[in-house]
Design an enzyme around this catalytic site. Structure first.
Site, short mmCIF file in Angstrom:
data_model
loop_
_atom_site.label_atom_id
_atom_site.label_comp_id
_atom_site.label_asym_id
_atom_site.label_seq_id
_atom_site.Cartn_x
_atom_site.Cartn_y
_atom_site.Cartn_z
N CYS A 30 0.84 -1.19 0.00
CA CYS A 30 0.00 0.00 0.00
C CYS A 30 0.87 1.25 0.00
CB CYS A 30 -0.93 0.02 1.21
SG CYS A 30 -0.04 0.18 2.78
N CYS A 33 3.11 1.72 3.05
CA CYS A 33 4.40 1.00 2.98
C CYS A 33 5.40 1.82 2.17
CB CYS A 33 4.22 -0.37 2.33
SG CYS A 33 3.12 -1.49 3.23
N ASP A 438 7.11 23.50 -32.87
CA ASP A 438 8.27 23.87 -33.67
C ASP A 438 8.04 23.25 -35.05
OD1 ASP A 438 10.95 24.77 -34.26
OD2 ASP A 438 11.54 22.68 -34.12
N ASP A 621 11.86 19.80 -30.89
CA ASP A 621 12.76 18.70 -31.22
C ASP A 621 14.09 18.75 -30.49
OD1 ASP A 621 13.63 20.92 -32.55
OD2 ASP A 621 14.26 19.84 -34.35
#
EC number: 7.2.2.-
Length: 729
Positions: A30, A33, A438, A621
């Site tokens: 869970c 934890c 772009d 890019d």
């Protein structure tokens, strides 16, 4: 005898003086934890990262190189109540299968015992209101105990072991109240039977375990399925390659023994183990992982190949550019791992709520028992009510609410050709209402062609190509490829948004914008294709201009139309020449565009849109777009852009089509909707269930069914994230 542990094989260099290791951790169920492990490990000095992946129960650790022994992390996890060992995909899968089988055996034992105990309980229930003799009732109770106690001891192991480890470490987890509830129910039943009472709860206790095991088993298998959604990339990895050790002599060696510059033989039917370039041979290869296209492509001299590609027909000689963990496939795998382990804003919210679980639920159960006793109820009835509160308040649904959606959505995006590189990218992308593209390498294909090679002296063009190897920009890469450049110019420096420069034999070389190279007058006096991009090269006082052209991505028009249909604003910001940008914008039907912009101009435009309240998605890019990618609300890059390890984008998309942009937006919007739904389901369940349990209406059996049902409901709702993208219109 002193035993030493050497984990150096599992440690890798994460760069910038940081080391990394992945550990498999048992008993993580869970968000509570997760929070406990991360806090415990982060407290160790020099640890820079401790992040738990709930999906595959793995913890990623990073620390300052040379300061810590990895064995210390395993010892610390042992102190916290968790067994850990170095993570290996194959061994982790074996452990998962073994755990799944163990849970199934426990479930089988619990279910079989439940059926038999229920057969004995029904006569007792009916007999208590008719004419069953006390001796007969006691006999049935003892017979139920004979079945339920050993069955519970075996079937309850997943919960009892986890609770014991937590208590031994002087802490708690979700299995502690579950174990207390089961043991209390069984203990009370034995006491009631000893005192010849009319009621015992062996049936409720063993059925409680059955419901809990059903939920745990489904949860464990759901995690395995959601990991599989992201694709089995391990199956694409070749462990060995045929390396040339002489002119015609090859040796089959591990991938770890291959270095850039080596030459390997790729035979028909083999998967490529490295990234590289074909230097001899001709064949067809399947590169669908990278290109997104299922059709085979022709591979011949100069064709790039990637790890994971399948060679179909002829033999190929490949010069290695990257191997082992430096390949594109390894980068993709790391991005997927990061996506599955990353924290979103909603996940952090769920984590904080789960941390409060243990103290709140134990206090609530104790106050419930005391409250009922003060109100005049018998200790027996008060304890039964307290057990129901302990069980019904389990935060399983809250712990699963976000990570299951995030994992499944990440897998769905991967199937659509999108990789996440940021924990909250899904949520930020879902909010995007304006897209800035772009042009070069983003709206257009990365494959470029130099149109006027014949007009440039061969020695000058070769020099320009070598300088182009030192740049990340796709236009520079096209010049390098067209020139057949093999070795970059030593000492080259790239200036973002301008170009790359170097000095050779006392002469300065420049490749980039015409203004960067002092070639503006050449542009003004020459006629170029209006749709071509222009890059200049200077060698001292000599100036040259190269015309580079590329086509739009094949589905760019459809994607722009789809964005408009989704009420998303669109514009183009490009550093390219006005005629080229204007032609692309006109072809795509984008009225708002600007050409000749610098990285600073792009950031200024993004900030302007932010001031208006827009949530900007920047699609660029890589290198020259890195500042604007970082400035945007969320960002995407094509995989053909800068090297992934240098990318600042939140998401990366594969292949030639632009469709993954739409798929990612649709998937993120649906995922965000499901995250919110799951949170409300989990919170609403507790808001309704806890008061009902405190009121004494709910038995432990009904509480177990309700708790398991809420977790299953959240997981089933999360599965809707698998099909998120609408058709591109």
């Amino acid at each position: 005898m002193q035993v030493t542990r050497d984990f150096s094989h599992y440690v890798r260099d994460a760069g910038e003086g940081v080391q990394h290791i992945d550990l498999a951790v048992e008993g993580v169920h869970c968000a509570g934890c997760m929070a406990k492990i991360e806090r415990g490990l982060s407290a160790i000095p020099d640890v820079t990262l401790a992040r738990v992946n709930l999906t595959d129960r793995r913890v990623a650790l990073e620390w300052k190189a040379g300061t810590l022994d990895p064995g210390r992390f395993i010892d610390r996890l042992e102190e916290l109540g968790y067994k850990a060992y170095p993570f290996e995909t194959e061994s982790a899968e074996v452990a998962e299968v073994a755990e799944s089988r163990f849970l199934l055996r426990c479930l089988g034992v619990a279910a079989f015992a439940t059926m038999n105990v229920m057969m004995l309980s029904i006569p007792v229930w009916s007999g208590n209101v008719s004419d069953m003799l006390p001796e007969q009732r006691d006999f049935f109770h003892w017979l139920s105990a004979l079945i339920a106690l050993p069955a519970a001891a075996y079937a309850g192991q997943p919960f009892f072991r986890s609770a014991w480890r937590a208590l031994s470490a002087k802490t708690t987890n979700m299995d502690v109240p579950i174990s207390i509830g089961v043991i209390l129910a069984l203990g009370m039943s034995v006491v009631e039977t000893l005192h010849h009472a009319e009621h015992a709860y062996f049936d409720a206790a063993i059925m409680l375990l059955t419901f809990l095991l059903v939920g745990r088993f489904l949860d464990q298998n759901m995690r395995r399925r959601t990991r599989a959604v992201a694709g089995n990339l391990a199956a694409l990895k070749a462990e060995t390659a045929a390396k040339f050790v002489g002119t015609d002599e090859i040796s089959q060696v591990p991938v770890a023994a291959i270095n850039p510059g080596d030459i390997v033989l790729l035979r028909p039917g083999e998967r490529c183990a490295v990234d590289g370039t074909v230097i001899e041979g001709r064949s067809e290869i399947d590169q669908s992982l990278i290109t997104g296209e299922t059709l085979y492509v022709t591979a011949e001299q100069g064709t790039p190949v990637y790890a994971g590609s399948m060679n179909i027909s002829g033999s190929l000689r490949v010069r290695v550019s990257a191997a082992s963990e430096a390949t594109l496939l390894a980068e993709i795998t790391r991005l997927l791992d990061n996506a599955l382990a990353a924290r979103s804003r909603y996940m952090r919210l769920a984590d904080r709520a789960s941390r409060l679980y243990a103290p709140v639920v134990h206090a609530t159960a104790l106050l419930t028992i005391l409250g009922w006793v003060i109100a005049g109820a018998a200790w027996h009835d008060a304890i039964v009510t307290g057990v129901a509160v302990l069980i019904i308040t389990c935060p399983c649904a809250l712990g699963l609410a976000i990570p299951t959606v995030q994992t499944i959505a990440s897998g769905a995006m991967f199937k659509s050709g999108v990789l996440l590189n940021s924990g909250d990218a899904i949520e930020r992308l879902a909010e995007a209402d304006h897209v800035i593209f772009d042009k070069t390498g983003t709206l257009t294909l990365p494959d470029l062609e130099v149109m006027n090679v014949a007009d440039i002296p061969s020695d000058i063009f070769e020099l320009a190509g070598r300088l182009g190897l030192s740049s990340h920009h796709p236009v520079a890469a096209a010049v390098a490829q067209a020139a057949g450049a093999k070795s970059p110019v030593v000492g080259a420096v790239e200036e973002a948004g301008q170009g790359v420069r170097a000095t050779v034999d006392g002469v300065e070389l420049r490749l980039g914008r015409p203004s960067f190279c002092g070639a503006e007058t050449l542009i003004a006096s020459a006629a170029f294709d209006p749709e071509a991009s222009i890059v200049a090269f200077s060698k001292g006082s000599e100036r040259f201009v190269l015309s580079v052209r590329q086509g739009l991505r094949p589905d760019a028009q459809a994607v722009i139309a789809a964005l408009k249909a989704r009420n998303v604003g669109i514009e183009i910001l490009s550093g390219d020449r006005e005629p080229a940008v204007k032609a692309a914008a006109h072809a795509l039907g984008i009225p708002e565009w600007r050409a000749g912009v610098t990285p600073a101009d792009k950031i200024a435009r993004i900030e302007e849109l932010k001031q208006r309240g827009a949530k900007v998605l920047m699609v660029g890019d890589g290198m020259n777009d890195a500042p604007s990618l970082a400035a945007a609300h969320v960002s995407m890059s094509p995989i053909s852009a800068a090297h992934l390890s240098q990318a600042t984008a939140d998401l990366v998309f594969l292949g030639r089509p632009l469709a993954p942009v739409i798929a990612a937006i649709d998937a993120s919007r649906k995922a965000l909707h499901l995250m919110r739904q799951n949170l409300w389901l989990a919170i609403g369940y507790n808001v309704l269930a806890v008061p009902v349990a405190i009121s004494g209406v709910v038995t432990p059996l009904i509480a177990a069914a309700a708790m398991s049902g809420s977790s299953i409901l959240v997981m089933l709702n999360s599965l809707r994230a698998r099909s998120s993208s609408r058709e591109i219109v």
